[in-house]
Design a protein around this motif. Structure first.
Motif, PDB file in Angstrom:
ATOM      1  N   ASP A 137     -19.808  -5.850  20.219  1.00  0.00           N
ATOM      2  CA  ASP A 137     -19.352  -4.512  20.614  1.00  0.00           C
ATOM      3  C   ASP A 137     -18.162  -4.567  21.567  1.00  0.00           C
ATOM      4  N   ASN A 138     -18.038  -5.639  22.323  1.00  0.00           N
ATOM      5  CA  ASN A 138     -17.004  -5.672  23.364  1.00  0.00           C
ATOM      6  C   ASN A 138     -16.687  -7.112  23.763  1.00  0.00           C
ATOM      7  N   GLU A 139     -15.664  -7.249  24.597  1.00  0.00           N
ATOM      8  CA  GLU A 139     -15.187  -8.587  24.962  1.00  0.00           C
ATOM      9  C   GLU A 139     -16.220  -9.383  25.770  1.00  0.00           C
ATOM     10  N   PHE A 160     -17.599  -7.685  13.880  1.00  0.00           N
ATOM     11  CA  PHE A 160     -17.019  -6.877  14.944  1.00  0.00           C
ATOM     12  C   PHE A 160     -17.262  -5.411  14.668  1.00  0.00           C
ATOM     13  N   ARG A 161     -17.859  -4.743  15.654  1.00  0.00           N
ATOM     14  CA  ARG A 161     -18.069  -3.304  15.517  1.00  0.00           C
ATOM     15  C   ARG A 161     -16.781  -2.586  15.897  1.00  0.00           C
ATOM     16  N   ILE A 162     -16.356  -1.654  15.058  1.00  0.00           N
ATOM     17  CA  ILE A 162     -15.135  -0.914  15.358  1.00  0.00           C
ATOM     18  C   ILE A 162     -15.392   0.586  15.382  1.00  0.00           C
ATOM     19  N   SER A 163     -14.498   1.282  16.091  1.00  0.00           N
ATOM     20  CA  SER A 163     -14.623   2.741  16.183  1.00  0.00           C
ATOM     21  C   SER A 163     -13.240   3.332  16.440  1.00  0.00           C
ATOM     22  N   GLY A 164     -13.193   4.648  16.533  1.00  0.00           N
ATOM     23  CA  GLY A 164     -11.910   5.314  16.829  1.00  0.00           C
ATOM     24  C   GLY A 164     -11.078   5.547  15.582  1.00  0.00           C
ATOM     25  N   GLY A 204     -17.722 -10.408   9.249  1.00  0.00           N
ATOM     26  CA  GLY A 204     -17.669  -9.027   8.777  1.00  0.00           C
ATOM     27  C   GLY A 204     -17.211  -8.030   9.822  1.00  0.00           C
ATOM     28  N   LEU A 205     -17.002  -6.804   9.355  1.00  0.00           N
ATOM     29  CA  LEU A 205     -16.718  -5.680  10.243  1.00  0.00           C
ATOM     30  C   LEU A 205     -17.874  -4.691  10.130  1.00  0.00           C
ATOM     31  N   HIS A 206     -18.019  -3.875  11.159  1.00  0.00           N
ATOM     32  CA  HIS A 206     -19.150  -2.959  11.225  1.00  0.00           C
ATOM     33  C   HIS A 206     -18.713  -1.662  11.865  1.00  0.00           C
ATOM     34  N   ILE A 241     -18.341  -5.435   4.960  1.00  0.00           N
ATOM     35  CA  ILE A 241     -18.168  -4.288   5.863  1.00  0.00           C
ATOM     36  C   ILE A 241     -19.503  -3.560   5.878  1.00  0.00           C
ATOM     37  N   ASP A 242     -20.021  -3.385   7.092  1.00  0.00           N
ATOM     38  CA  ASP A 242     -21.308  -2.711   7.277  1.00  0.00           C
ATOM     39  C   ASP A 242     -21.001  -1.300   7.781  1.00  0.00           C
TER      40      ASP A 242
END
Ligand SMILES: Cc1ncc(COP(=O)(O)O)c(C=O)c1O
Length: 490
Positions: A137-139, A160-164, A204-206, A241-242
């Motif tokens: 979720d973060n660094e 890596f969870r992404i948003s925005g 993956g990305l999430h 991709i999740d």
């Protein structure tokens, strides 16, 4: 004899045959509550399996690579975790215990994922030891994962969870994840061989969106597919991709009941003649300076597009730039799609049954029916759980004695009223009758359950279902499941 409660503006829930078979069997319910206490939560495994099949069929129909992970935060029963594996899907875990238990119950590196909002060192260690992908979720989480991986001398599989994401000119805010604008640079600069986080293997990305919009999911998927292609070109072995959960389910038989209820509640709040809910609760609607403000603050209980058709709508969306659908883009880029449904995999899976303890009239002349149950044992994260309940009477009912009641709970709080709506019943319940709340398995039955007043937690029963006559022995106490496994192991 059993009857659906009929409030003035009904919200008739969708129900399943297995529920009605149980409602018809007074002896069985009496026996189960005598044995396990009130309330009990019953979980029907074949219904869960059926929901798994719906998702599998949709993805198969597109020829997509996919994995489905049951978000077990929606219901803590171990029996459902075992059933998820038996049904050929995985489990999304969100805490150390969820992960630890899921490993004991048959989970492994292929069918588990760790998505906890707060990740402790112990969680990360357990995940790395078992090769379970960790969704970062973060660094700081990257740093902790790198440290633990170094100690274990073992690479960590991560997503890596992404948003925005930007959808229709608006950026979707979330407190979770890396910003979609930064994630590519971050991974390119810090993750991989010879870099700060050389023990993180990005697979993956999430993302998980807070809304229930298929459009937002399609647009976010397209953006994620672009990031995956760029990262793949840079040599990162990204395969999935999740898209998380939030896939709508439908609780109600009829759309018109839902729209009518909304309209009538608005009118009631506006005209200050609310005879629908307890103590004028507007369930989100408010009267301010003579004007109606706010909105219905509940789950959207009626949804024409739900479960499989929801996923279909996400996948069929056309990307204007490429002229390809989301599904075609996934296929073209050889990306596996993953989902983490919680609530929707639990559609038609659970009921909660509680015993009537007393009846009384309050100072306003309203009947209050006290149940051996409390508000934390059927609590929605929003203003109310809006499905009509079922009343299971032990004796005959003549149909001309309608009575309006509110069901009240065992906490010392004035607001422990189990459903905010006034419910009309064909007869005043007697002590020892039962009330059944249907479709409670997703978040409703014990997500918020507490032991305040030192009340016992409700018992979760796993119902295997069968074509035979119902018997006591088809209901397994979920608490016994891990112990049996431990006994086998020792
Ligand atoms: C990361 C993640 N995945 C899956 C889910 C499950 O969502 P739902 O039960 O709405 O399908 C949630 C719910 O909060 C979540 O945060």
């Amino acid at each position: 004899m059993y009857y659906k409660g009929k409030p003035k503006y009904q919200l008739t829930p969708k129900t399943s045959d297995w529920m009605h078979e149980i409602f018809e069997d007074n002896g069985l319910i009496n026996g189960l509550i005598e044995r396990y206490g009130s309330p009990i939560n019953i979980h029907h495994l074949p219904s869960f399996n059926q929901n798994c099949e719906i998702y599998k069929q949709v993805f198969n129909s597109y020829g997509l690579k996919y994995r489905v992970f049951y978000a077990r935060k929606a219901n803590k029963s171990k029996g459902l975790v075992k059933q998820a594996f038996a049904s050929g899907i995985g489990v999304d875990t969100a805490s150390f215990k969820e992960l630890e238990q899921s490993l004991v119950l048959g989970g492994n590196s292929e069918n588990l994922v760790l998505t906890a909002a707060i990740k402790t060192e112990a969680q990360i260690k357990l995940a790395i030891e078992h090769g379970v992908p960790i969704i970062l979720d973060n660094e700081d989480e990257c740093r902790l994962t790198q440290t633990v991986a170094t100690k274990l001398n073992k690479k960590a599989k991560v997503g890596f969870r992404i948003s925005g994401f930007e959808v229709d000119g608006e950026k979707l805010y979330s407190r979770f994840g890396f910003d979609v604008e930064d994630v590519e640079d971050f991974i390119g600069s810090y993750v991989g061989e010879g870099k700060t986080f050389d023990l993180l293997e990005v697979t993956g990305l999430h993302f998980h969106l807070d809304s229930y919009s298929t459009h937002q999911r399609s647009v976010s998927l397209i953006a994620s597919i672009k990031i995956v292609s760029t990262l793949k070109e840079k040599g990162y072995p990204i395969s999935f991709i999740d898209i998380g959960g939030g896939i709508l389910m439908n609780y109600l038989e009829e759309e018109k009941e839902w729209t009518n209820f909304n309209e009538k509640l608005k009118d009631a709040v506006l005209n200050q003649n609310n005879d629908i809910t307890f103590n004028d609760n507007g369930l989100g609607f408010r009267l301010e300076d003579g004007k109606l403000n706010g909105k219905l603050n509940t789950y959207p209980y009626f949804n024409k597009i739900n479960k499989g058709s929801f996923i279909k709508e996400v996948l069929d969306f056309m990307d204007e730039a490429s002229g390809l659908s989301v599904a075609s883009l996934l296929l073209k880029n050889n990306i596996e799609i993953r989902i983490e449904p919680g609530r929707s995999l639990l559609d038609q899976v659970g009921i909660t049954v509680a015993k009537v303890i007393h009846r009384k009239k309050d100072a306003k002349g309203q009947w209050l029916v006290g149940l051996e149950m409390n508000m934390s044992q059927m609590m929605s994260s929003s203003a109310d759980f809006l499905l009509d309940p079922y009343m299971l009477y032990n004796s005959e009912v003549e149909n001309d004695k309608d009575v309006d009641v509110f069901f009240t709970g065992a906490y010392c709080l004035e607001r422990d009223v189990l459903l905010k709506r006034k419910i009309t019943l064909p007869k005043l319940p007697e002590i020892g009758d039962y009330v059944a709340f249907v479709n409670t398995a997703g978040y409703m039955m014990h997500f918020f359950e507490t032991e305040a007043h030192l009340f016992e937690l409700s018992t979760n029963l796993i119902f295997t279902g069968s074509n035979e006559k119902l018997s006591f022995f088809q209901f397994i106490d979920d608490n016994k499941i891990v112990l049996e496994k431990h006994n086998e192991m020792h």
